[in-house]
Design a protein around this motif. Sequence first.
Motif, mmCIF file in Angstrom:
data_model
loop_
_atom_site.group_PDB
_atom_site.id
_atom_site.type_symbol
_atom_site.label_atom_id
_atom_site.label_comp_id
_atom_site.label_asym_id
_atom_site.label_seq_id
_atom_site.Cartn_x
_atom_site.Cartn_y
_atom_site.Cartn_z
ATOM 1 N N MET A 1 0.859 -1.181 0.000
ATOM 2 C CA MET A 1 0.000 0.000 0.000
ATOM 3 C C MET A 1 0.887 1.220 0.000
ATOM 4 O O MET A 1 1.886 1.278 0.675
ATOM 5 N N ALA A 2 0.518 2.237 -0.691
ATOM 6 C CA ALA A 2 1.324 3.459 -0.803
ATOM 7 C C ALA A 2 1.329 4.217 0.488
ATOM 8 O O ALA A 2 0.411 4.115 1.300
ATOM 9 N N GLY A 3 2.360 5.010 0.675
ATOM 10 C CA GLY A 3 2.434 5.800 1.879
ATOM 11 C C GLY A 3 1.567 7.019 1.807
ATOM 12 O O GLY A 3 0.798 7.218 0.898
ATOM 13 N N VAL A 4 1.771 7.872 2.798
ATOM 14 C CA VAL A 4 0.979 9.101 2.859
ATOM 15 C C VAL A 4 1.360 9.988 1.704
ATOM 16 O O VAL A 4 2.527 10.159 1.383
ATOM 17 N N SER A 5 0.380 10.486 1.065
ATOM 18 C CA SER A 5 0.646 11.361 -0.092
ATOM 19 C C SER A 5 1.186 12.678 0.359
ATOM 20 O O SER A 5 1.051 13.058 1.516
ATOM 21 N N ASP A 6 1.840 13.324 -0.564
ATOM 22 C CA ASP A 6 2.366 14.666 -0.289
ATOM 23 C C ASP A 6 1.313 15.718 -0.560
ATOM 24 O O ASP A 6 1.504 16.660 -1.317
ATOM 25 N N ASN A 7 0.158 15.465 0.055
ATOM 26 C CA ASN A 7 -0.982 16.388 -0.079
ATOM 27 C C ASN A 7 -1.442 16.476 -1.516
ATOM 28 O O ASN A 7 -1.759 17.546 -2.017
ATOM 29 N N ASN A 8 -1.409 15.245 -2.196
ATOM 30 C CA ASN A 8 -1.942 15.136 -3.564
ATOM 31 C C ASN A 8 -1.273 16.089 -4.531
ATOM 32 O O ASN A 8 -1.889 16.643 -5.427
ATOM 33 N N GLY A 9 -0.039 16.275 -4.348
ATOM 34 C CA GLY A 9 0.702 17.094 -5.301
ATOM 35 C C GLY A 9 0.380 18.558 -5.246
ATOM 36 O O GLY A 9 0.564 19.274 -6.220
ATOM 37 N N ARG A 10 -0.162 18.995 -4.071
ATOM 38 C CA ARG A 10 -0.478 20.412 -3.970
ATOM 39 C C ARG A 10 0.829 21.216 -3.906
ATOM 40 O O ARG A 10 1.809 20.761 -3.318
ATOM 41 N N PRO A 11 0.839 22.350 -4.464
ATOM 42 C CA PRO A 11 2.038 23.171 -4.405
ATOM 43 C C PRO A 11 2.314 23.650 -2.995
ATOM 44 O O PRO A 11 1.406 23.665 -2.171
ATOM 45 N N ASP A 35 -4.779 -1.179 -3.928
ATOM 46 C CA ASP A 35 -5.705 -2.282 -4.189
ATOM 47 C C ASP A 35 -7.087 -1.874 -3.671
ATOM 48 O O ASP A 35 -7.281 -1.659 -2.470
ATOM 49 N N LEU A 36 -8.052 -1.763 -4.624
ATOM 50 C CA LEU A 36 -9.394 -1.307 -4.233
ATOM 51 C C LEU A 36 -10.127 -2.318 -3.369
ATOM 52 O O LEU A 36 -11.128 -2.001 -2.742
ATOM 53 N N SER A 37 -9.661 -3.562 -3.321
ATOM 54 C CA SER A 37 -10.335 -4.546 -2.468
ATOM 55 C C SER A 37 -10.210 -4.180 -1.001
ATOM 56 O O SER A 37 -10.963 -4.678 -0.165
ATOM 57 N N ALA A 38 -9.281 -3.298 -0.694
ATOM 58 C CA ALA A 38 -9.146 -2.870 0.697
ATOM 59 C C ALA A 38 -10.337 -2.058 1.142
ATOM 60 O O ALA A 38 -10.551 -1.846 2.336
ATOM 61 N N LEU A 39 -11.136 -1.562 0.153
ATOM 62 C CA LEU A 39 -12.324 -0.755 0.493
ATOM 63 C C LEU A 39 -13.585 -1.606 0.557
ATOM 64 O O LEU A 39 -14.699 -1.087 0.560
ATOM 65 N N ALA A 40 -13.454 -2.960 0.537
ATOM 66 C CA ALA A 40 -14.635 -3.841 0.524
ATOM 67 C C ALA A 40 -15.515 -3.607 1.744
ATOM 68 O O ALA A 40 -16.749 -3.602 1.647
ATOM 69 N N ASP A 41 -14.889 -3.424 2.897
ATOM 70 C CA ASP A 41 -15.706 -3.218 4.111
ATOM 71 C C ASP A 41 -16.521 -1.941 4.017
ATOM 72 O O ASP A 41 -17.701 -1.894 4.388
ATOM 73 N N GLU A 42 -15.870 -0.899 3.497
ATOM 74 C CA GLU A 42 -16.597 0.361 3.364
ATOM 75 C C GLU A 42 -17.738 0.241 2.347
ATOM 76 O O GLU A 42 -18.834 0.789 2.526
ATOM 77 N N VAL A 43 -17.511 -0.518 1.232
ATOM 78 C CA VAL A 43 -18.563 -0.688 0.214
ATOM 79 C C VAL A 43 -19.770 -1.419 0.806
ATOM 80 O O VAL A 43 -20.915 -1.050 0.579
ATOM 81 N N GLU A 44 -19.520 -2.492 1.565
ATOM 82 C CA GLU A 44 -20.615 -3.241 2.159
ATOM 83 C C GLU A 44 -21.396 -2.380 3.142
ATOM 84 O O GLU A 44 -22.617 -2.467 3.233
ATOM 85 N N ALA A 45 -20.671 -1.558 3.879
ATOM 86 C CA ALA A 45 -21.365 -0.687 4.841
ATOM 87 C C ALA A 45 -22.276 0.301 4.125
ATOM 88 O O ALA A 45 -23.399 0.564 4.545
ATOM 89 N N VAL A 46 -21.767 0.861 2.994
ATOM 90 C CA VAL A 46 -22.592 1.827 2.242
ATOM 91 C C VAL A 46 -23.810 1.137 1.639
ATOM 92 O O VAL A 46 -24.936 1.653 1.660
ATOM 93 N N ARG A 47 -23.611 -0.094 1.082
ATOM 94 C CA ARG A 47 -24.736 -0.833 0.499
ATOM 95 C C ARG A 47 -25.795 -1.171 1.558
ATOM 96 O O ARG A 47 -26.995 -1.075 1.297
#
Length: 257
Positions: A1-11, A35-47
């Motif tokens: 999994m990627a690390g913390v972003s640098d604020n999405n490339g904000r200047p 990996d989007l499968s890491a969001l499976a729990d969140e998807v089930e909760a929303v459904r």
Amino acid sequence: MAGVSDNNGRPPGGGAPDDLPDLPEEWGVIVIPDDLSALADEVEAVRAELNTAEPTTRWQRVLRRPAVRRLRRIGRFAVRTPALIISVAVMVTVASLFASAWPGPARQPATQRTSGTVDEPTTGALPATDLVGADGQSVSIRGHLPAVVLLTDGCDCGALIADTISAVSAETAVLVVTVSAVSASPSVLRPPAQTPRADGKSVTFLLDQTAGLRRHLRLGTPDGTAAVILVNSSGDIIRTWQRTASVEDIRPDLARL
């Protein structure tokens, strides 16, 4: 999994690229997984949160099929059509009842003829009445058909009688009926009453001392004019004039004899 972003490339300095607004601070640091499968729990909760309706039964699923829905629409139409027909029939019946009970315009009285001639489409047969001939013998009026019967009580009808004799055909008899011999026109009544004419026409003068023929035909009381009855060869009355003084009134119907 990627690390913390640098604020999405904000200047540096927190400015948004392309003038886009900043994300709310309360969202905190946003982590986008590789990996989007890491969001499976969140998807089930929303459904689960969105699917709040009760689960459908098998019968409900059958009713929701397109073919079943079409059948249901056809059934509703079939039920409504007889109800519509019955409603229209009831409305028509009610309208007819109102129309029959509604008083129409008052009828104008029939215009009385000013010429003194009253003709009525009398129907029925000439009664089998025996009258008295000029020789005192009984004469059946139905024995002289077809005929024009002239009732001349109290009428100076010499011209009418003569014109009628001239207007009829040789096959049509002219019967002149009076209540007394005095009331007959002396210009045409000469014994014997049935002297053969040169033109072959038959003219018979008869006495009806009780006025029974006039009463039977409901011709009213004499008023100085003649009553005329046209009788065909079968003895049926085809036309009656209660009052007339001219042969022109009866001439159009003489051809029917």
